[in-house]
Design a protein around this motif. Structure first.
Motif, PDB file in Angstrom:
ATOM      1  N   PHE A  31      -5.618   6.120  -0.753  1.00 12.48           N
ATOM      2  CA  PHE A  31      -4.909   4.968  -1.321  1.00 12.48           C
ATOM      3  C   PHE A  31      -5.717   3.677  -1.177  1.00 12.48           C
ATOM      4  O   PHE A  31      -5.184   2.591  -1.057  1.00 12.48           O
ATOM      5  CB  PHE A  31      -3.502   4.817  -0.711  1.00 12.48           C
ATOM      6  N   GLY A  32      -7.059   3.840  -1.177  1.00  9.20           N
ATOM      7  CA  GLY A  32      -7.935   2.677  -1.257  1.00  9.20           C
ATOM      8  C   GLY A  32      -8.430   2.126   0.055  1.00  9.20           C
ATOM      9  O   GLY A  32      -9.081   1.075   0.073  1.00  9.20           O
ATOM     10  N   VAL A  33      -8.165   2.799   1.168  1.00  6.03           N
ATOM     11  CA  VAL A  33      -8.563   2.272   2.478  1.00  6.03           C
ATOM     12  C   VAL A  33     -10.079   2.165   2.592  1.00  6.03           C
ATOM     13  O   VAL A  33     -10.617   1.131   3.007  1.00  6.03           O
ATOM     14  CB  VAL A  33      -8.001   3.159   3.606  1.00  6.03           C
ATOM     15  N   TRP A  34     -10.789   3.229   2.244  1.00  8.49           N
ATOM     16  CA  TRP A  34     -12.242   3.243   2.391  1.00  8.49           C
ATOM     17  C   TRP A  34     -12.893   2.097   1.622  1.00  8.49           C
ATOM     18  O   TRP A  34     -13.739   1.372   2.150  1.00  8.49           O
ATOM     19  CB  TRP A  34     -12.777   4.589   1.911  1.00  8.49           C
ATOM     20  N   GLU A  35     -12.471   1.898   0.382  1.00  9.99           N
ATOM     21  CA  GLU A  35     -13.034   0.823  -0.442  1.00  9.99           C
ATOM     22  C   GLU A  35     -12.645  -0.554   0.106  1.00  9.99           C
ATOM     23  O   GLU A  35     -13.456  -1.484   0.125  1.00  9.99           O
ATOM     24  CB  GLU A  35     -12.546   0.961  -1.894  1.00  9.99           C
ATOM     25  N   PHE A  36     -11.409  -0.670   0.573  1.00 11.72           N
ATOM     26  CA  PHE A  36     -10.938  -1.946   1.118  1.00 11.72           C
ATOM     27  C   PHE A  36     -11.721  -2.313   2.378  1.00 11.72           C
ATOM     28  O   PHE A  36     -12.132  -3.473   2.559  1.00 11.72           O
ATOM     29  CB  PHE A  36      -9.444  -1.849   1.428  1.00 11.72           C
ATOM     30  N   GLY A  42      -2.975   9.883   6.119  1.00  9.38           N
ATOM     31  CA  GLY A  42      -3.686   8.639   5.866  1.00  9.38           C
ATOM     32  C   GLY A  42      -5.170   8.836   5.697  1.00  9.38           C
ATOM     33  O   GLY A  42      -5.651   9.945   5.457  1.00  9.38           O
ATOM     34  N   GLU A  43      -5.912   7.711   5.848  1.00  8.17           N
ATOM     35  CA  GLU A  43      -7.359   7.694   5.683  1.00  8.17           C
ATOM     36  C   GLU A  43      -8.047   7.090   6.892  1.00  8.17           C
ATOM     37  O   GLU A  43      -7.443   6.352   7.673  1.00  8.17           O
ATOM     38  CB  GLU A  43      -7.744   6.851   4.455  1.00  8.17           C
ATOM     39  N   MET A  47       0.831  -1.195   0.000  1.00  7.94           N
ATOM     40  CA  MET A  47       0.000   0.000   0.000  1.00  7.94           C
ATOM     41  C   MET A  47       0.872   1.254   0.000  1.00  7.94           C
ATOM     42  O   MET A  47       0.627   2.213   0.717  1.00  7.94           O
ATOM     43  CB  MET A  47      -0.923   0.015   1.220  1.00  7.94           C
ATOM     44  N   GLY A  48       1.906   1.247  -0.783  1.00 10.15           N
ATOM     45  CA  GLY A  48       2.835   2.355  -0.775  1.00 10.15           C
ATOM     46  C   GLY A  48       2.432   3.502  -1.671  1.00 10.15           C
ATOM     47  O   GLY A  48       2.899   4.615  -1.495  1.00 10.15           O
ATOM     48  N   SER A  49       1.582   3.254  -2.668  1.00 10.40           N
ATOM     49  CA  SER A  49       1.211   4.314  -3.595  1.00 10.40           C
ATOM     50  C   SER A  49      -0.073   4.979  -3.147  1.00 10.40           C
ATOM     51  O   SER A  49      -0.939   4.367  -2.525  1.00 10.40           O
ATOM     52  CB  SER A  49       1.024   3.736  -5.003  1.00 10.40           C
ATOM     53  N   THR A  91      -2.277   4.561   7.743  1.00 11.31           N
ATOM     54  CA  THR A  91      -1.212   5.219   6.996  1.00 11.31           C
ATOM     55  C   THR A  91      -0.654   4.259   5.947  1.00 11.31           C
ATOM     56  O   THR A  91      -0.704   3.041   6.138  1.00 11.31           O
ATOM     57  CB  THR A  91      -0.069   5.648   7.935  1.00 11.31           C
ATOM     58  N   PRO A  92      -0.113   4.771   4.838  1.00 10.76           N
ATOM     59  CA  PRO A  92       0.441   3.874   3.821  1.00 10.76           C
ATOM     60  C   PRO A  92       1.604   3.030   4.327  1.00 10.76           C
ATOM     61  O   PRO A  92       1.765   1.883   3.919  1.00 10.76           O
ATOM     62  CB  PRO A  92       0.911   4.838   2.720  1.00 10.76           C
ATOM     63  N   ARG A  93       2.411   3.577   5.233  1.00  9.60           N
ATOM     64  CA  ARG A  93       3.621   2.874   5.656  1.00  9.60           C
ATOM     65  C   ARG A  93       3.413   1.970   6.868  1.00  9.60           C
ATOM     66  O   ARG A  93       3.937   0.862   6.924  1.00  9.60           O
ATOM     67  CB  ARG A  93       4.715   3.893   5.965  1.00  9.60           C
ATOM     68  N   TYR A  94       2.650   2.430   7.859  1.00 10.55           N
ATOM     69  CA  TYR A  94       2.530   1.692   9.119  1.00 10.55           C
ATOM     70  C   TYR A  94       1.127   1.157   9.367  1.00 10.55           C
ATOM     71  O   TYR A  94       0.877   0.578  10.427  1.00 10.55           O
ATOM     72  CB  TYR A  94       2.917   2.600  10.294  1.00 10.55           C
ATOM     73  N   GLY A  95       0.213   1.330   8.416  1.00 14.84           N
ATOM     74  CA  GLY A  95      -1.164   0.946   8.685  1.00 14.84           C
ATOM     75  C   GLY A  95      -1.703   1.755   9.849  1.00 14.84           C
ATOM     76  O   GLY A  95      -1.424   2.949   9.963  1.00 14.84           O
ATOM     77  N   PRO A  96      -2.463   1.122  10.761  1.00 14.91           N
ATOM     78  CA  PRO A  96      -2.988   1.854  11.915  1.00 14.91           C
ATOM     79  C   PRO A  96      -2.045   1.822  13.120  1.00 14.91           C
ATOM     80  O   PRO A  96      -2.401   2.279  14.199  1.00 14.91           O
ATOM     81  CB  PRO A  96      -4.280   1.088  12.233  1.00 14.91           C
ATOM     82  N   ARG A  97      -0.822   1.316  12.933  1.00 13.64           N
ATOM     83  CA  ARG A  97       0.107   1.063  14.049  1.00 13.64           C
ATOM     84  C   ARG A  97       0.877   2.334  14.441  1.00 13.64           C
ATOM     85  O   ARG A  97       2.104   2.358  14.492  1.00 13.64           O
ATOM     86  CB  ARG A  97       1.056  -0.071  13.646  1.00 13.64           C
ATOM     87  N   VAL A  98       0.116   3.406  14.710  1.00 16.29           N
ATOM     88  CA  VAL A  98       0.722   4.686  15.082  1.00 16.29           C
ATOM     89  C   VAL A  98      -0.091   5.341  16.196  1.00 16.29           C
ATOM     90  O   VAL A  98      -1.273   5.044  16.379  1.00 16.29           O
ATOM     91  CB  VAL A  98       0.804   5.668  13.891  1.00 16.29           C
TER      92      VAL A  98
END
Length: 335
Positions: A269-274, A233-234, A1-3, A243-250
């Motif tokens: 970067f597609g979080v809502w749809e995912f 992030g989203e 999920m880097g882009s 976040t694209p790099r750490y997910g929710p791990r922040v």
């Protein structure tokens, strides 16, 4: 999920109806101090000692390291507005002090933004972004936890503070992977201590340049929409920032300032749809506090915000599990 791609709107994209400033006393961690319906849960969660268990993650050594991880947060910032989160700290130094009344001659917002971001990372930020402060995310009033209980205080942010610096601090991957046992609680506590350290130091750096700076943890304003506005992030089904790099791990903190800065653009970067199809965090939630199905503007209770299209979290059942567990829970982050 880097882009990712830039979005037209920040957290305002989730607003679907009339929205009023949220009163911080309605946060689930604050309600046990004033809400009669939450009094018994508050006594169990905040004021009842949990004996160690002969189970990995719940032993005395696990409890002790969890308590140690919170030390800096609890002693130097707990509840906000004091210590590292003081709005105008000007304490004594053994070091030579920056002369008062001076202001940096540099006025280029791009240069100042680079300085601020570099300082934030140097002080411990894993991610940092800038946005214009959207006053919808500022609490109508603040509610601080003190040694004498909860205290509601005025929450006026002067108009000159037009920018927010959003800070994300990474939590340890392997520790979060142990949720809901002790190691994940250590990652959480250390995250809060690092939030205070990073935001407090960054605010003092900005003050040294001759500008105002207000450091905040979970106090004063909602961190997640500010982080979304700042391009970090989203929003996700688990109610957290992805976040694209750490997910929710922040863990999130912020600094409000009148220093002229260049805002970042929100991202998608597609979080809502995912999240609409995944539902894994809901399946892994031990208290069933995460919604299945489609997002909705309808809240569960006063700890949710009206007028926002989201997968609202039932924080009442979530905190009840924490109290029963004797540790906090990060299953929605782990999953």
């Amino acid at each position: 999920m880097g882009s990712f791609k830039h979005a037209e709107q920040g957290a305002g994209r989730y607003v679907v109806g009339p929205i009023e400033a949220f009163d911080q006393k309605n946060e689930m961690f604050k309600r046990p101090f004033w809400d009669p319906q939450m009094k018994a849960l508050g006594k169990k969660f905040y004021f009842t000692s949990v004996p160690p268990r002969d189970k990995s993650g719940y032993r005395l050594q696990d409890q002790s390291i969890v308590n140690a991880s919170w030390r800096l947060n609890d002693e130097f910032s707990n509840g906000g507005r004091r210590g590292l989160y003081d709005w105008s700290w000007d304490g004594n130094f053994w070091y030579p002090r920056v002369p008062s009344g001076l202001k940096i001659s540099e006025s280029d917002p791009e240069t100042l933004t680079r300085w601020v971001k570099k300082a934030a990372v140097f002080f411990g930020a894993s991610l940092v972004g800038v946005c214009e402060l959207d006053r919808r995310w500022v609490y109508s009033s603040a509610y601080l936890l003190t040694s004498k209980g909860g205290k509601e205080i005025e929450n006026h942010i002067p108009d000159k503070y037009q920018y927010a610096v959003a800070i994300a601090v990474e939590m340890d991957y392997e520790s979060i992977n142990c949720s809901p046992a002790g190691p994940s609680s250590v990652a959480t506590g250390l995250g809060y201590s690092q939030m205070a350290f990073t935001a407090g130091l960054l605010a003092h750096f900005i003050r040294g340049l001759g500008y105002g700076a207000i450091p905040c943890g979970n106090d004063t304003a909602c961190s997640i929409p500010i982080a979304i506005d700042a391009g970090l992030g989203e929003m996700a089904r688990n109610g957290l920032l992805i976040t694209p790099r750490y997910g929710p791990r922040v863990r999130l903190a912020k600094v409000f300032t009148d220093l002229p800065l260049v805002p970042d653009k929100p991202i998608e970067f597609g979080v809502w749809e995912f999240c609409r199809v995944c539902e894994k965090c809901a399946k892994k939630c031990p208290s069933k506090s995460i919604m299945f199905g489609e997002p909705t503007p309808e809240p569960h209770n006063m700890s949710n915000r009206e007028g926002v299209m989201a997968w609202h979290i039932n924080a009442e059942t979530c905190l009840e599990f924490w109290a029963d567990n004797g540790m906090d829970c990060s299953n929605c982050i782990r999953s």
